[in-house]
Design a protein around this motif. Structure first.
Motif, short mmCIF file in Angstrom:
data_model
loop_
_atom_site.label_atom_id
_atom_site.label_comp_id
_atom_site.label_asym_id
_atom_site.label_seq_id
_atom_site.Cartn_x
_atom_site.Cartn_y
_atom_site.Cartn_z
N ALA A 90 -19.30 12.16 45.46
CA ALA A 90 -19.89 13.30 46.18
C ALA A 90 -18.66 14.06 46.61
O ALA A 90 -18.62 15.43 46.45
CB ALA A 90 -20.87 12.98 47.20
N ASP A 91 -17.72 13.18 47.29
CA ASP A 91 -16.53 13.84 47.39
C ASP A 91 -15.74 14.66 46.40
O ASP A 91 -15.24 15.91 46.53
CB ASP A 91 -15.65 12.69 48.20
CG ASP A 91 -16.11 12.30 49.43
OD1 ASP A 91 -17.08 13.05 49.99
OD2 ASP A 91 -15.84 11.25 50.10
N ALA A 92 -15.64 13.82 45.38
CA ALA A 92 -15.08 14.38 44.11
C ALA A 92 -15.69 15.81 43.54
O ALA A 92 -15.23 16.78 43.32
CB ALA A 92 -14.98 13.44 42.91
N MET A 93 -17.03 15.73 43.73
CA MET A 93 -17.85 16.94 43.49
C MET A 93 -17.40 18.00 44.22
O MET A 93 -17.14 19.21 43.63
CB MET A 93 -19.33 16.66 43.51
CG MET A 93 -19.83 15.58 42.21
SD MET A 93 -21.60 15.47 42.57
CE MET A 93 -21.73 14.40 40.94
N LEU A 122 -15.85 22.51 43.94
CA LEU A 122 -16.65 23.68 44.46
C LEU A 122 -15.74 24.77 45.19
O LEU A 122 -15.71 24.78 46.41
CB LEU A 122 -18.03 23.29 45.08
CG LEU A 122 -18.62 22.23 44.57
CD1 LEU A 122 -19.79 21.53 45.65
CD2 LEU A 122 -19.48 22.82 43.39
N SER A 123 -15.38 25.74 44.47
CA SER A 123 -15.16 26.93 44.89
C SER A 123 -15.61 28.19 44.45
O SER A 123 -16.11 28.20 43.22
CB SER A 123 -13.62 27.10 44.59
OG SER A 123 -13.24 26.95 43.23
N GLY A 124 -15.58 29.33 44.86
CA GLY A 124 -16.36 30.39 44.47
C GLY A 124 -17.81 30.49 44.55
O GLY A 124 -18.28 29.58 45.46
N ASP A 125 -18.19 31.27 43.77
CA ASP A 125 -20.00 31.25 43.89
C ASP A 125 -20.46 31.42 42.53
O ASP A 125 -21.67 31.64 42.39
CB ASP A 125 -20.23 32.60 44.77
CG ASP A 125 -21.80 32.56 45.01
OD1 ASP A 125 -22.03 31.54 45.54
OD2 ASP A 125 -22.65 33.47 44.97
N GLU A 126 -19.68 30.90 41.53
CA GLU A 126 -20.10 31.00 40.15
C GLU A 126 -21.26 29.53 40.04
O GLU A 126 -20.91 28.76 40.68
CB GLU A 126 -19.09 30.91 38.97
CG GLU A 126 -18.46 32.22 38.90
CD GLU A 126 -19.02 33.22 38.58
OE1 GLU A 126 -19.89 32.97 37.64
OE2 GLU A 126 -18.82 34.29 38.91
N PRO A 127 -22.21 29.65 39.17
CA PRO A 127 -23.15 28.73 38.94
C PRO A 127 -22.18 27.26 38.55
O PRO A 127 -21.44 27.46 37.67
CB PRO A 127 -24.26 29.12 38.23
CG PRO A 127 -24.27 30.36 38.27
CD PRO A 127 -22.53 30.87 38.49
N VAL A 128 -22.68 26.28 38.94
CA VAL A 128 -22.22 24.88 38.59
C VAL A 128 -23.28 24.09 37.78
O VAL A 128 -24.17 24.40 38.27
CB VAL A 128 -21.50 24.20 39.34
CG1 VAL A 128 -20.18 24.85 39.94
CG2 VAL A 128 -22.26 23.75 40.51
N VAL A 144 -24.33 10.64 36.36
CA VAL A 144 -24.61 11.88 36.98
C VAL A 144 -23.11 12.50 36.81
O VAL A 144 -22.18 12.18 36.78
CB VAL A 144 -24.98 11.79 38.41
CG1 VAL A 144 -23.86 11.00 39.08
CG2 VAL A 144 -25.01 13.26 38.78
N THR A 145 -23.26 13.99 36.46
CA THR A 145 -22.07 14.90 36.07
C THR A 145 -22.42 16.14 36.92
O THR A 145 -23.31 16.66 36.91
CB THR A 145 -21.98 15.12 34.42
OG1 THR A 145 -21.78 13.72 34.10
CG2 THR A 145 -20.71 15.63 34.28
N GLN A 185 -14.90 18.46 35.51
CA GLN A 185 -15.89 17.86 35.83
C GLN A 185 -15.61 16.71 36.60
O GLN A 185 -14.50 16.13 36.67
CB GLN A 185 -16.77 17.57 34.66
CG GLN A 185 -16.22 16.42 33.73
CD GLN A 185 -17.11 16.05 32.66
OE1 GLN A 185 -17.22 14.59 32.30
NE2 GLN A 185 -17.69 16.93 31.92
N ALA A 186 -16.66 16.33 37.37
CA ALA A 186 -16.63 14.85 38.33
C ALA A 186 -18.00 14.29 37.67
O ALA A 186 -19.01 14.45 37.60
CB ALA A 186 -16.70 14.98 39.72
N ALA A 187 -17.73 12.96 37.31
CA ALA A 187 -18.92 12.19 36.68
C ALA A 187 -18.83 10.77 37.01
O ALA A 187 -17.64 10.17 37.39
CB ALA A 187 -18.94 12.18 35.08
N GLY A 188 -19.87 9.94 37.26
CA GLY A 188 -19.76 8.50 37.35
C GLY A 188 -21.50 8.14 37.55
O GLY A 188 -22.27 8.87 37.14
#
Length: 366
Positions: free
Chosen positions: A200-203, A207-213, A222-223, A230-233
């Motif tokens: 969750a911290d890596a995700m 996250l910056s800006g307002d563009e959809p992820v 989960v990715t 990307q952050a996945a695990g």
């Protein structure tokens, strides 16, 4: 002579506990000021107070504690040894009974067809979430993630998808935080996935800006995709508590607070000491933490009570937890909602009822 505050600090007993044991005739101060009523203790009473604190932590009944203290001061070792052995025997019998009951409960759990909440989803799905909304939701709940290795199901953030809503939830038993973000995705009955705190911290770092992820789940993986990063695990293979049953509280007294001013009042105001709550982590086990005692006064403001204010309507909370909840609230004005002194304290936003946190109160005589 020691003041009651000094005795509390040096003995491990809280101020309210010392007052209780005075009224019960178990540990009576050497002197009480006839005007102010302030208690003073003789130097030799410190050993008795520390003994009392140990007996109290061991759960010895008050009647037996009184006899142990009397025997201790009179050097009646046979009496003291007999009382200690009798109490230990009661504890062992109680533990045997508790083990039997827990074995029955575990068997009942094994036969349940459905857990409290759905297991981590094995069906693949994908959501689109504004980066700023997901970042704000993570910031609102991250402080409440548990760190107890014996409760791994609390060591992450629950992503609860239902229709176009994504709820993020975290709890360590003593505090809970819930936040909502709008999402575009599969709709339907929804799904749940438990994301471990490091992931969750890596995700959050992406996250910056307002563009959809993109937030995607495929089996136990989960990715989060943010542009070309990307952050996945793996998600946690545990069932998260049914948080919906825990957040429906009866309405209480609501007070609007100015967060910067209230934070300053907490940081500089009086505190009381209490033993650490188990959910704070093994490294802090047995350490004391500071409690802030709060009250809503007639004009609707919240005050931090002075030591010695034992009004039954007061609510005591872990000051560090409360400061973290105020920061996670992300607003200069928040609403504190007080129920009964034994009910959770709710910290709510004025503009968003779907994002809030709950803090369990602490008994002042613990």
């Amino acid at each position: 002579m020691r003041s009651i505050g000094e005795m509390a600090r040096d003995s491990g007993l809280g101020v309210s506990a010392l007052r209780f044991y005075d009224r019960a005739g178990v540990l009576v101060p050497a002197r009480v000021d006839p005007v102010s009523g302030y208690r003073w203790y003789a130097p030799e009473q410190l050993d008795e107070a520390r003994l009392l604190a140990r007996l109290r932590r061991a759960g010895m009944p008050l009647a037996d504690i009184r006899l142990v203290l009397a025997g201790w001061s009179g050097a009646d070792t046979d009496l003291v040894r007999g009382l200690l052995q009798a109490h230990l025997h009661r504890l062992e019998l109680g533990l045997a009974d508790a083990r039997s009951e827990f074995s029955t409960l575990r068997a009942a759990l094994d036969h349940r067809e459905n857990p409290m909440t759905a297991s981590p989803s094995t069906a693949a799905f994908r959501l689109s979430v504004p980066a700023s909304a997901l970042a704000a939701a993570l910031d609102a709940v991250r402080f409440a993630v548990g760190a107890d290795p014996e409760l791994p199901m609390l060591g992450g953030v629950l992503f609860d998808v239902e229709g176009d809503a994504l709820h993020l939830v975290a709890t360590d038993r003593y505090r809970m935080a819930v936040a909502r973000a709008d999402a575009a995705g599969p709709g339907g009955p929804g799904a749940q996935v438990l994301v471990p705190a490091p992931l969750a911290d890596a995700m959050r770092a992406l996250l910056s800006g307002d563009e959809p992820v993109g937030f995607a789940v495929d089996g136990d993986r989960v990715t989060l995709e943010a542009g070309d990063r990307q952050a996945a695990g793996q998600c946690l293979a545990h069932d998260f508590p049914d948080y919906r049953r825990l957040v429906h509280l009866p309405s209480g007294r609501r007070a609007l607070i100015d967060v910067p001013a209230f934070r300053k009042a907490l940081e500089t105001g009086p505190v009381r000491a209490s033993m650490a709550q188990e959910g704070e982590g093994r490294e802090e086990s047995g350490a004391s933490h500071d409690l802030s005692v709060l009250r809503v006064v007639d004009d609707g403001t919240v005050t931090v009570c002075e030591d010695g204010d034992d009004d039954p309507s007061n609510v005591a909370v872990n000051r560090r937890f409360l400061l973290a909840a105020l920061a996670a609230g992300g607003r200069d004005r928040l609403v504190l909602e007080f129920g009964a002194p034994t009910a959770p304290l709710a910290i709510r936003r004025t503009d968003d009822e779907t994002t809030f946190s709950l803090l369990m109160p602490v008994r002042l005589d613990d």
